[in-house]
Design an enzyme around this catalytic site. Structure first.
Site, PDB file in Angstrom:
ATOM      1  N   GLU A   1      39.774  32.436  39.765  1.00 40.72           N
ATOM      2  CA  GLU A   1      40.532  33.422  38.991  1.00 40.72           C
ATOM      3  C   GLU A   1      40.303  33.247  37.491  1.00 40.72           C
ATOM      4  O   GLU A   1      40.270  34.222  36.750  1.00 40.72           O
ATOM      5  CB  GLU A   1      42.026  33.317  39.354  1.00 40.72           C
ATOM      6  CG  GLU A   1      42.288  33.879  40.744  1.00 40.72           C
ATOM      7  CD  GLU A   1      43.511  33.317  41.419  1.00 40.72           C
ATOM      8  OE1 GLU A   1      43.483  32.118  41.775  1.00 40.72           O
ATOM      9  OE2 GLU A   1      44.492  34.049  41.587  1.00 40.72           O
TER      10      GLU A   1
ATOM     11  N   ASN B   1      47.310  30.287  31.646  1.00 42.35           N
ATOM     12  CA  ASN B   1      48.180  30.705  32.739  1.00 42.35           C
ATOM     13  C   ASN B   1      49.523  30.014  32.519  1.00 42.35           C
ATOM     14  O   ASN B   1      49.691  28.843  32.852  1.00 42.35           O
ATOM     15  CB  ASN B   1      47.540  30.289  34.072  1.00 42.35           C
ATOM     16  CG  ASN B   1      48.372  30.697  35.264  1.00 42.35           C
ATOM     17  OD1 ASN B   1      49.487  31.202  35.128  1.00 42.35           O
ATOM     18  ND2 ASN B   1      47.834  30.475  36.449  1.00 42.35           N
TER      19      ASN B   1
END
Ligand code: ADP
Length: 398
Positions: A382, A7
């Site tokens: 996530e 990320n």
């Protein structure tokens, strides 16, 4: 199978090495201050280390991650053990309705969506390119925050601006936190023991950024964030929905305030922080309220009131609600916030179990057994969704 989940932000890069089948996290960490000086926090074998490492760009950050993963404190012998890489990408525009294997065309499309998310997409792309450089040929998958919401009907995603704004400039509601809303709605359905296709669910992702989604039969049909993640409920420092005429009015009152200033005010100086003047963190607000701080009280009241309004609106939009889900930092931990949000919703057939509501840290039904509407707390994950999507798309290439 081992998947590296990445990320990448503009000056940071979060990573997790995990097994998508067992959900085991082998190592995780965070590179910060990329382009400034650089430091890495790395957690593995129950130990956490922090190192200063020069990171002029994301490429050096990625190299440092791989060297640490394969080094003496690491968890793998060589990077050949990494089967695939999953990247969080914020904006997939109207192009991506689900996760996708990354190739040149996908990278071009992510670039094309950059004007819609100027802070995130270029950074996500830097993360992708840094991985390509460090691990050429490794299968990589993009998982988009917006993809889950692409099922919204036009009546929910259009703004009542001239139609040209949509056709020429792609101005519409996209919605965010899609990976989280998808995951928690699925887990909530499993938890109440019903097929998601038969359920009307409102998912409340309440963290630093917050969004509420109406999930009908497993599909997002409306969501509170909009063209950007500024819309919806008040957040840590973001204002959420306001009368758009306020911008012009503020500029007229104080011509020194230009668009950049107004943007900064709405994104960084508003929300519960702006109202309370105390903090964007709900734990600090709780403390301030205990000490009698009226503006902290007001900030929390405003937040809970707006979340409640969205739940009501989405129940109306779906013609009912079977399950309400709470997730993310505030949604998972803030029992007082959950109680305040749900107070007065008994008319929907909802009864909160006050004792169960105090428990935390696990998937939990916190409504009473006779409550018609089930309320479920689901810790979001996530990274796991990104790893699972990556596995599904990359498994035949390995
Ligand atoms: P992000 O949007 O950055 O992913 P998170 O979902 O991690 O945010 O949520 C972070 C927020 O969660 C913090 O700013 C804080 O307001 C809130 N939070 C964390 N722990 C608690 C707690 N015990 N009680 C209330 N709020 C909490």
């Amino acid at each position: 199978m081992k998947v590296l989940v990445v990320n990448a932000g503009s000056s940071s890069l979060k990573f997790q090495l995990m097994d998508p089948e067992t959900a085991e996290v082998m190592a995780k960490g965070l590179c910060e201050r990329i382009g400034i000086d650089g430091s890495m926090t790395f957690e593995a074998h129950g130990e956490k280390i922090k190192e200063e490492i020069a990171m002029p760009t994301h490429v050096e950050a990625m190299t440092a991650v791989l060297e640490t993963l394969t080094g003496p404190k690491g968890v793998i012998q060589s990077m050949d053990e990494i089967d695939a890489v999953g990247h969080r990408v914020v904006h997939g525009g109207e192009i991506y309705t689900e996760s996708v294997l990354i190739d040149d065309e996908v990278k071009e499309a992510i670039k094309k969506c950059s004007p819609l998310s100027p802070l995130h997409n270029p950074a996500n792309l830097m993360g992708i390119e840094a991985c390509e450089k460090a691990m050429p040929g490794k299968p990589m998958v993009a998982v988009f925050d917006t993809a889950f919401h692409q099922t919204m009907p036009a009546k929910a995603f259009m703004y009542a601006l001239p139609y040209d704004c949509y056709e020429k400039y792609s101005v519409r509601r996209y919605g965010f936190h899609g990976t989280s809303h998808r995951y928690v709605s699925q887990i909530a359905a499993e938890t109440v023991g019903k097929p998601i296709e038969d359920l009307k669910i409102v998912t409340c992702h309440l963290g630093n950024g917050s969004s509420i989604t109406a999930v009908d039969g497993g599909k997002s049909v409306d969501t509170s964030m909009g063209l950007t993640p500024l819309a919806g409920v008040p957040m840590g420092t973001r204002c959420g929905d306001i009368d758009p005429a306020i911008l012009r009015y503020l500029h007229q009152q104080n011509p020194d305030l230009d668009f950049d200033d107004l943007d900064r005010i709405m994104n960084k100086e508003s929300g519960v922080y702006g109202i309370s003047g105390v903090s964007s963190d709900f734990r600090d607000l709780d403390k301030a309220i205990e000490e009698g701080n009226e503006r902290a009280r007001l900030a929390v009241d405003m937040f809970c009131y707006q979340v409640k309004k969205y739940i009501g609106a989405y129940a109306a939009a779906m013609g009912g609600v079977d399950v309400i889900v709470f997730t993310a930092g505030v949604g998972e931990n803030g029992s007082n916030i959950r109680e305040q949000v749900l107070e007065g919703l008994e008319f929907l057939g909802l009864n909160l179990d006050e004792e169960k509501n105090k428990e935390r840290g696990k998937v939990n039904i916190i409504s009473t057994p006779d409550s018609k509407v089930k309320v479920v707390v689901v810790p979001t994950d996530e990274e796991l969704v990104i790893a699972q999507d990556t596995r599904a798309l990359a498994k035949d290439l390995i």
